[in-house]
Design a protein around this motif. Structure first.
Motif, PDB file in Angstrom:
ATOM      1  N   SER A  39       2.844  -1.000   7.231  1.00  0.00           N
ATOM      2  CA  SER A  39       2.244  -0.367   6.090  1.00  0.00           C
ATOM      3  C   SER A  39       1.603  -1.345   5.115  1.00  0.00           C
ATOM      4  O   SER A  39       0.654  -1.674   4.700  1.00  0.00           O
ATOM      5  CB  SER A  39       2.665   0.706   5.759  1.00  0.00           C
ATOM      6  OG  SER A  39       2.837   1.963   6.282  1.00  0.00           O
ATOM      7  N   ASN A  40       2.775  -2.201   4.628  1.00  0.00           N
ATOM      8  CA  ASN A  40       2.527  -3.130   3.586  1.00  0.00           C
ATOM      9  C   ASN A  40       1.516  -4.251   4.076  1.00  0.00           C
ATOM     10  O   ASN A  40       0.630  -4.737   3.363  1.00  0.00           O
ATOM     11  CB  ASN A  40       3.700  -3.774   3.184  1.00  0.00           C
ATOM     12  CG  ASN A  40       4.619  -2.688   2.525  1.00  0.00           C
ATOM     13  OD1 ASN A  40       4.253  -2.327   1.441  1.00  0.00           O
ATOM     14  ND2 ASN A  40       5.863  -2.351   2.883  1.00  0.00           N
ATOM     15  N   GLN A  41       1.581  -4.725   5.322  1.00  0.00           N
ATOM     16  CA  GLN A  41       0.601  -5.597   5.890  1.00  0.00           C
ATOM     17  C   GLN A  41      -0.785  -5.195   5.717  1.00  0.00           C
ATOM     18  O   GLN A  41      -1.828  -6.026   5.419  1.00  0.00           O
ATOM     19  CB  GLN A  41       1.238  -6.010   7.125  1.00  0.00           C
ATOM     20  CG  GLN A  41       2.125  -7.077   7.129  1.00  0.00           C
ATOM     21  CD  GLN A  41       2.783  -7.134   8.635  1.00  0.00           C
ATOM     22  OE1 GLN A  41       2.693  -6.441   9.590  1.00  0.00           O
ATOM     23  NE2 GLN A  41       3.396  -8.416   8.860  1.00  0.00           N
ATOM     24  N   VAL A  42      -0.875  -3.720   6.251  1.00  0.00           N
ATOM     25  CA  VAL A  42      -2.352  -3.297   6.238  1.00  0.00           C
ATOM     26  C   VAL A  42      -2.935  -3.312   4.998  1.00  0.00           C
ATOM     27  O   VAL A  42      -3.926  -3.473   4.707  1.00  0.00           O
ATOM     28  CB  VAL A  42      -2.162  -1.807   7.100  1.00  0.00           C
ATOM     29  CG1 VAL A  42      -3.577  -1.278   6.890  1.00  0.00           C
ATOM     30  CG2 VAL A  42      -1.705  -1.985   8.499  1.00  0.00           C
ATOM     31  N   VAL A  43      -2.245  -2.677   4.057  1.00  0.00           N
ATOM     32  CA  VAL A  43      -2.728  -2.636   2.682  1.00  0.00           C
ATOM     33  C   VAL A  43      -3.059  -4.161   2.176  1.00  0.00           C
ATOM     34  O   VAL A  43      -4.145  -4.367   1.472  1.00  0.00           O
ATOM     35  CB  VAL A  43      -1.416  -2.287   1.698  1.00  0.00           C
ATOM     36  CG1 VAL A  43      -2.120  -2.569   0.109  1.00  0.00           C
ATOM     37  CG2 VAL A  43      -1.198  -0.750   1.872  1.00  0.00           C
ATOM     38  N   GLU A  44      -2.236  -5.150   2.428  1.00  0.00           N
ATOM     39  CA  GLU A  44      -2.707  -6.501   2.118  1.00  0.00           C
ATOM     40  C   GLU A  44      -3.774  -6.899   2.650  1.00  0.00           C
ATOM     41  O   GLU A  44      -4.731  -7.528   2.160  1.00  0.00           O
ATOM     42  CB  GLU A  44      -1.398  -7.335   2.317  1.00  0.00           C
ATOM     43  CG  GLU A  44      -1.205  -8.606   1.789  1.00  0.00           C
ATOM     44  CD  GLU A  44      -0.174  -9.464   2.078  1.00  0.00           C
ATOM     45  OE1 GLU A  44      -0.122 -10.553   2.448  1.00  0.00           O
ATOM     46  OE2 GLU A  44       1.071  -8.860   1.859  1.00  0.00           O
ATOM     47  N   GLU A  45      -3.962  -6.893   4.010  1.00  0.00           N
ATOM     48  CA  GLU A  45      -5.217  -7.056   4.804  1.00  0.00           C
ATOM     49  C   GLU A  45      -6.450  -6.733   4.234  1.00  0.00           C
ATOM     50  O   GLU A  45      -7.568  -7.266   3.865  1.00  0.00           O
ATOM     51  CB  GLU A  45      -4.868  -6.655   6.217  1.00  0.00           C
ATOM     52  CG  GLU A  45      -5.902  -7.533   7.219  1.00  0.00           C
ATOM     53  CD  GLU A  45      -5.515  -7.390   8.615  1.00  0.00           C
ATOM     54  OE1 GLU A  45      -6.260  -7.595   9.473  1.00  0.00           O
ATOM     55  OE2 GLU A  45      -4.386  -7.130   9.114  1.00  0.00           O
ATOM     56  N   VAL A  46      -6.517  -5.508   4.153  1.00  0.00           N
ATOM     57  CA  VAL A  46      -7.604  -4.327   3.636  1.00  0.00           C
ATOM     58  C   VAL A  46      -7.772  -5.002   2.146  1.00  0.00           C
ATOM     59  O   VAL A  46      -9.330  -5.048   1.902  1.00  0.00           O
ATOM     60  CB  VAL A  46      -7.387  -3.106   3.896  1.00  0.00           C
ATOM     61  CG1 VAL A  46      -8.491  -2.104   3.177  1.00  0.00           C
ATOM     62  CG2 VAL A  46      -7.035  -2.649   5.277  1.00  0.00           C
ATOM     63  N   SER A  47      -6.798  -5.032   1.518  1.00  0.00           N
ATOM     64  CA  SER A  47      -7.031  -5.618  -0.075  1.00  0.00           C
ATOM     65  C   SER A  47      -7.708  -6.741  -0.019  1.00  0.00           C
ATOM     66  O   SER A  47      -8.766  -7.153  -0.873  1.00  0.00           O
ATOM     67  CB  SER A  47      -6.009  -5.381  -0.953  1.00  0.00           C
ATOM     68  OG  SER A  47      -5.432  -3.965  -0.655  1.00  0.00           O
ATOM     69  N   LYS A  48      -7.210  -7.497   0.907  1.00  0.00           N
ATOM     70  CA  LYS A  48      -7.817  -9.096   0.828  1.00  0.00           C
ATOM     71  C   LYS A  48      -9.228  -8.993   1.135  1.00  0.00           C
ATOM     72  O   LYS A  48     -10.092  -9.753   0.668  1.00  0.00           O
ATOM     73  CB  LYS A  48      -7.000  -9.940   1.635  1.00  0.00           C
ATOM     74  CG  LYS A  48      -7.177 -11.295   1.633  1.00  0.00           C
ATOM     75  CD  LYS A  48      -6.283 -12.261   2.411  1.00  0.00           C
ATOM     76  CE  LYS A  48      -6.484 -12.147   4.006  1.00  0.00           C
ATOM     77  NZ  LYS A  48      -5.560 -12.883   4.656  1.00  0.00           N
ATOM     78  N   HIS A  49      -9.602  -8.297   2.374  1.00  0.00           N
ATOM     79  CA  HIS A  49     -10.932  -8.328   2.833  1.00  0.00           C
ATOM     80  C   HIS A  49     -11.958  -7.718   1.996  1.00  0.00           C
ATOM     81  O   HIS A  49     -13.159  -8.109   2.211  1.00  0.00           O
ATOM     82  CB  HIS A  49     -11.066  -7.642   4.328  1.00  0.00           C
ATOM     83  CG  HIS A  49     -10.557  -8.775   5.385  1.00  0.00           C
ATOM     84  ND1 HIS A  49     -11.111  -9.726   5.970  1.00  0.00           N
ATOM     85  CD2 HIS A  49      -9.313  -8.768   6.187  1.00  0.00           C
ATOM     86  CE1 HIS A  49     -10.777 -10.402   6.716  1.00  0.00           C
ATOM     87  NE2 HIS A  49      -9.470  -9.706   6.836  1.00  0.00           N
ATOM     88  N   PHE A  50     -11.540  -6.692   1.580  1.00  0.00           N
ATOM     89  CA  PHE A  50     -12.513  -5.918   0.883  1.00  0.00           C
ATOM     90  C   PHE A  50     -12.634  -5.444  -0.578  1.00  0.00           C
ATOM     91  O   PHE A  50     -13.265  -4.939  -1.309  1.00  0.00           O
ATOM     92  CB  PHE A  50     -12.616  -4.257   1.444  1.00  0.00           C
ATOM     93  CG  PHE A  50     -12.948  -4.306   2.933  1.00  0.00           C
ATOM     94  CD1 PHE A  50     -14.124  -4.358   3.589  1.00  0.00           C
ATOM     95  CD2 PHE A  50     -11.924  -4.239   3.882  1.00  0.00           C
ATOM     96  CE1 PHE A  50     -14.528  -4.431   4.762  1.00  0.00           C
ATOM     97  CE2 PHE A  50     -11.999  -4.221   5.301  1.00  0.00           C
ATOM     98  CZ  PHE A  50     -13.651  -4.106   5.521  1.00  0.00           C
ATOM     99  N   GLN A  51     -11.430  -6.071  -1.204  1.00  0.00           N
ATOM    100  CA  GLN A  51     -11.351  -6.276  -2.732  1.00  0.00           C
ATOM    101  C   GLN A  51     -11.498  -4.853  -3.640  1.00  0.00           C
ATOM    102  O   GLN A  51     -10.995  -3.896  -3.049  1.00  0.00           O
ATOM    103  CB  GLN A  51     -12.122  -7.613  -3.213  1.00  0.00           C
ATOM    104  CG  GLN A  51     -11.559  -8.725  -2.434  1.00  0.00           C
ATOM    105  CD  GLN A  51     -12.202 -10.030  -2.779  1.00  0.00           C
ATOM    106  OE1 GLN A  51     -13.354  -9.780  -3.452  1.00  0.00           O
ATOM    107  NE2 GLN A  51     -11.910 -11.068  -2.263  1.00  0.00           N
TER     108      GLN A  51
ATOM    109  N   MET B 273     -13.724  -2.851  -3.258  1.00  0.00           N
ATOM    110  CA  MET B 273     -14.383  -1.607  -2.502  1.00  0.00           C
ATOM    111  C   MET B 273     -12.993  -0.543  -2.071  1.00  0.00           C
ATOM    112  O   MET B 273     -13.386   0.558  -1.622  1.00  0.00           O
ATOM    113  CB  MET B 273     -14.771  -1.992  -1.065  1.00  0.00           C
ATOM    114  CG  MET B 273     -16.165  -2.618  -1.089  1.00  0.00           C
ATOM    115  SD  MET B 273     -16.845  -3.203   0.306  1.00  0.00           S
ATOM    116  CE  MET B 273     -17.075  -1.893   1.425  1.00  0.00           C
ATOM    117  N   VAL B 274     -11.638  -1.245  -2.306  1.00  0.00           N
ATOM    118  CA  VAL B 274     -10.443  -0.304  -1.948  1.00  0.00           C
ATOM    119  C   VAL B 274     -10.222   0.510  -3.340  1.00  0.00           C
ATOM    120  O   VAL B 274     -10.059  -0.055  -4.185  1.00  0.00           O
ATOM    121  CB  VAL B 274      -9.454  -1.411  -1.594  1.00  0.00           C
ATOM    122  CG1 VAL B 274      -8.312  -0.565  -0.952  1.00  0.00           C
ATOM    123  CG2 VAL B 274      -9.901  -2.337  -0.498  1.00  0.00           C
TER     124      VAL B 274
END
Length: 259
Positions: A193-205, A207-208
């Motif tokens: 879960s924490n990895q997904v949050v990190e990945e999505v936040s990194k890619h979409f900044q 927009m999240v």
């Protein structure tokens, strides 16, 4: 003038209906007038707000068929300040029936013109597909919320959805904005879960959404009682998350983002 927000992701089980129902209820509690449009033949948003789906005579199907007006299809719910245009399984047939119609992508947009000013927010719960009903919702909408679950295949299909949104912006609806990507089913104990949050936040900044919807048993229980999480358990983690999300949306709209 009301803002129309579609909640869309062609992936199933990501929390679209949960988000539509509970965001509508949260905005209602915050004294905004809300209309929920159930654009999914499964009609889970309708039953989730206490509508007996088998008894629906006028709903989204009749609207898209132009057999009824939006005002005729509106039903009041027990949720404060929230009305609904319910769905029924007959909505499945609309994909076939609209294929030969002129301007078939604009059916919902045209219908909503007469009631857009009656609400602060109109939320559209989309089916887990990129078919003609979802296309109608995205053409009618001012913006789109994309729920993404904090699980292994989180980003699967997201590229396809974003490409669909780009082509709609280019051809049908140049004003369509992305309201935000919403992380759902988050479990802080799970590394994934924490990895997904990190990945999505990194890619979409930006927009999240800052609000993250946590995995919560009460959220899963509420629909079986025909209630939003706000009505079912206002002190639960899920209720607090959706009130926070509603506040975040209100804040970003008052700051001039979107319409």
């Amino acid at each position: 003038m009301g803002k129309i927000i579609a909640i869309a992701n062609q992936k199933g089980g990501v929390g679209k209906t949960t988000t539509t129902v509970n965001l509508a209820a949260a905005l209602g509690v915050l004294e905004k007038k809300v209309l929920l449009i159930d654009a999914d033949p499964q009609a889970n948003a309708s039953s989730g707000l206490g509508i007996i789906v088998d008894e629906v005579e006028i709903g989204t199907y009749q609207l898209l068929e132009h057999a009824a007006t939006a005002k005729e299809a509106i039903v009041a719910t027990t949720s404060p300040n929230v009305d609904i245009i319910p769905a029924h399984i007959d909505l499945v047939a609309i994909e076939i029936e609209l294929v030969d119609k002129n301007n078939r992508e604009f059916m919902l947009k045209e219908i909503l013109q007469e009631i857009k000013d009656d609400y602060d927010y109109i939320l559209i719960d989309c089916a887990p597909s990129l078919g003609l009903i979802t296309l109608n919702a995205l053409v009618a909408a001012d913006s789109v919320i994309i729920p993404i679950q904090c699980e292994y295949f989180a980003l699967e299909g997201l590229g396809k959805l974003l490409n669909t949104i780009k082509s709609i912006q280019k051809i049908h609806n140049p004003d369509l904005d992305i309201e935000g990507l919403l992380l759902t089913m988050y479990d802080s104990r799970l590394r994934l879960s924490n990895q997904v949050v990190e990945e999505v936040s990194k890619h979409f900044q930006d927009m999240v959404f800052k609000t993250i919807i946590q995995r919560n048993v009460r959220l899963s229980e509420a629909p079986s009682y025909g209630e939003s999480i706000i009505a079912y358990d206002a002190t639960s983690k899920g209720a607090v998350n959706y009130i926070n999300l509603a506040n975040e949306i209100l804040k970003q709209n008052s700051n001039g983002k979107g319409n």
